[in-house]
Motif scaffolding. Sequence first.
Motif, short mmCIF file in Angstrom:
data_model
loop_
_atom_site.label_atom_id
_atom_site.label_comp_id
_atom_site.label_asym_id
_atom_site.label_seq_id
_atom_site.Cartn_x
_atom_site.Cartn_y
_atom_site.Cartn_z
N TYR A 1 0.71 -1.08 0.18
CA TYR A 1 -0.07 0.00 -0.10
C TYR A 1 0.88 1.14 -0.12
CZ TYR A 1 -3.09 -3.91 0.92
OH TYR A 1 -3.45 -4.85 0.82
N SER A 2 2.00 1.51 0.78
CA SER A 2 2.62 2.49 1.01
C SER A 2 3.95 2.65 -0.23
CB SER A 2 3.02 2.89 2.51
OG SER A 2 4.06 1.90 2.76
N ARG A 3 4.49 1.34 0.03
CA ARG A 3 5.77 1.13 -0.76
C ARG A 3 6.74 1.85 -0.20
NH1 ARG A 3 4.90 2.32 -7.18
NH2 ARG A 3 7.00 1.51 -7.03
N PHE A 4 6.73 1.96 1.20
CA PHE A 4 7.66 2.49 2.08
C PHE A 4 8.12 1.49 2.84
CE2 PHE A 4 8.85 5.59 5.61
CZ PHE A 4 9.97 6.29 5.00
N HIS A 5 9.53 1.03 2.87
CA HIS A 5 10.08 -0.17 3.33
C HIS A 5 10.86 0.47 4.60
CE1 HIS A 5 9.55 -2.44 -0.45
NE2 HIS A 5 9.40 -1.44 -0.81
N VAL A 6 10.41 0.03 5.53
CA VAL A 6 10.98 0.28 7.05
C VAL A 6 11.83 -1.03 7.73
CG1 VAL A 6 10.98 1.83 9.08
CG2 VAL A 6 9.36 2.10 7.16
N GLY A 7 12.85 -0.75 8.00
CA GLY A 7 13.78 -1.82 8.89
C GLY A 7 13.97 -1.39 10.04
N SER B 1 10.48 -5.51 10.52
CA SER B 1 10.16 -4.47 9.44
C SER B 1 8.54 -4.22 9.41
CB SER B 1 10.38 -4.99 7.97
OG SER B 1 9.61 -6.48 7.88
N ASN B 2 7.95 -3.22 8.77
CA ASN B 2 6.86 -2.90 8.76
C ASN B 2 5.74 -3.82 7.86
OD1 ASN B 2 8.02 -1.50 6.36
ND2 ASN B 2 6.46 -0.26 6.25
N GLN B 3 4.62 -4.10 8.20
CA GLN B 3 3.69 -5.14 7.92
C GLN B 3 2.59 -4.70 7.69
OE1 GLN B 3 4.91 -8.35 6.77
NE2 GLN B 3 7.09 -7.65 7.61
N GLU B 4 2.07 -4.36 6.36
CA GLU B 4 0.84 -3.55 6.16
C GLU B 4 -0.40 -4.70 5.98
OE1 GLU B 4 1.62 -0.66 2.91
OE2 GLU B 4 2.85 0.00 4.26
N ASN B 5 -1.52 -4.14 5.88
CA ASN B 5 -2.66 -5.05 5.69
C ASN B 5 -3.73 -4.37 5.03
OD1 ASN B 5 -5.56 -6.32 6.80
ND2 ASN B 5 -3.99 -7.69 7.18
N THR C 1 1.45 -2.83 11.15
CA THR C 1 2.27 -2.46 12.04
C THR C 1 3.50 -1.79 11.59
OG1 THR C 1 3.27 -4.68 12.52
CG2 THR C 1 1.51 -3.74 14.09
N CYS C 2 4.14 -0.77 12.33
CA CYS C 2 5.49 -0.20 11.93
C CYS C 2 6.29 -1.16 12.14
CB CYS C 2 5.46 1.09 12.73
SG CYS C 2 4.25 2.38 12.26
N ALA C 3 7.67 -0.90 11.64
CA ALA C 3 8.87 -1.82 11.73
C ALA C 3 9.20 -1.77 13.31
CB ALA C 3 10.10 -1.25 10.92
N GLU C 4 9.25 -0.53 13.85
CA GLU C 4 9.68 -0.44 15.23
C GLU C 4 8.82 -1.36 16.21
OE1 GLU C 4 8.88 1.99 13.11
OE2 GLU C 4 10.26 3.50 13.23
N ARG C 5 7.50 -1.22 16.01
CA ARG C 5 6.55 -2.05 16.96
C ARG C 5 6.64 -3.51 16.60
NH1 ARG C 5 1.11 0.78 16.86
NH2 ARG C 5 2.08 1.90 15.25
N PRO D 1 17.42 10.97 8.18
CA PRO D 1 16.86 10.08 9.10
C PRO D 1 15.28 9.91 9.29
CG PRO D 1 18.50 11.31 10.04
CD PRO D 1 18.21 11.94 8.67
N ILE D 2 14.90 8.78 9.28
CA ILE D 2 13.49 8.39 9.66
C ILE D 2 13.21 8.08 10.68
CG2 ILE D 2 13.97 6.34 8.54
CD1 ILE D 2 10.71 5.45 8.62
N SER D 3 11.97 8.94 11.39
CA SER D 3 11.73 9.14 13.02
C SER D 3 10.62 8.20 13.21
CB SER D 3 11.84 10.39 13.10
OG SER D 3 11.89 10.90 14.49
N PRO D 4 10.62 7.44 14.43
CA PRO D 4 9.54 6.62 14.82
C PRO D 4 8.18 7.48 14.86
CG PRO D 4 11.14 6.53 16.34
CD PRO D 4 11.67 7.39 15.18
N CYS D 5 7.06 6.85 14.83
CA CYS D 5 5.90 7.63 14.88
C CYS D 5 5.71 7.60 16.21
CB CYS D 5 4.71 6.99 13.96
SG CYS D 5 3.91 5.47 14.63
N GLY D 6 4.63 8.55 16.72
CA GLY D 6 3.91 8.58 17.95
C GLY D 6 3.70 7.24 18.78
N1 THU Z 1 6.29 3.25 9.27
C1 THU Z 1 7.19 2.60 9.92
O1 THU Z 1 7.51 1.30 9.93
N2 THU Z 1 8.06 3.16 10.88
C2 THU Z 1 8.11 4.44 11.14
O2 THU Z 1 8.82 5.23 11.83
C3 THU Z 1 7.06 5.28 10.08
C4 THU Z 1 5.94 4.72 9.34
C5 THU Z 1 5.58 2.62 8.09
C6 THU Z 1 3.99 2.33 8.43
C7 THU Z 1 3.48 2.28 7.04
O3 THU Z 1 3.61 0.72 6.66
C8 THU Z 1 4.42 2.81 6.18
O4 THU Z 1 5.56 3.08 6.95
C9 THU Z 1 4.15 4.26 5.72
O5 THU Z 1 3.58 4.96 6.58
#
Ligand code: THU
Length: 165
Positions: free
Chosen positions: A40-46, A60-64, A71-75, A117-122
């Motif tokens: 969905y986002s094509r945004f690959h986070v590790g 890594s992030n796993q979308e649905n 869930t985000c990669a961090e969680r 740098p990419i920063s974790p969400c709240g």
């Molecule tokens: N995402 C993360 O995994 N970590 C972040 O710190 C920000 C966002 C993911 C959530 C979603 O899968 C995608 O990036 C786009 O928001």
Amino acid sequence: MQEFEIKIKVRECTLTELPESDRLLVEAAQEATRTSYVPYSRFHVGAAILMADGEIVAGSNQENAAYPSGTCAERTTAYYAAASHPGIPMKKIAIAAWTSHDKPEGLPWEEYFQANPISPCGACRQALLEYEARDGAIEVILYGRDKTYIFPSVASLLPFCFTEF
Ligand code: THU
């Protein structure tokens, strides 16, 4: 009325300036971006977490299709680390990301990554904070191709955080 400032300590460097053990953690986060599921986002986070026993746990992030269920990669990584290493504190987390939206064909792997740098969400900050409140500071390493930020703790990324529960 009183006014005051909140200061946070951030260190900045490039990947090559990091101590080798931190560089390995960033590399584990980079590698973990390949396991993301992001149709969905094509945004690959590790993310990669260094445990107190020296082990590295990566995720890594796993979308649905039911979007908030992803869930985000961090969680993903923090929950996996906590569930698979009970009783072992988390010492550091490294995060890296790239987007396949603007990935030109033929680009070398190291150049896919976000320049900044990419920063974790709240929500991820809050989730990490709870492990930190229980087990001690978790250093946060936010990787970018041009610069990397290092924060001494999750709380430093979350002023006035909710820890009294
Ligand atoms: N995402 C993360 O995994 N970590 C972040 O710190 C920000 C966002 C993911 C959530 C979603 O899968 C995608 O990036 C786009 O928001």
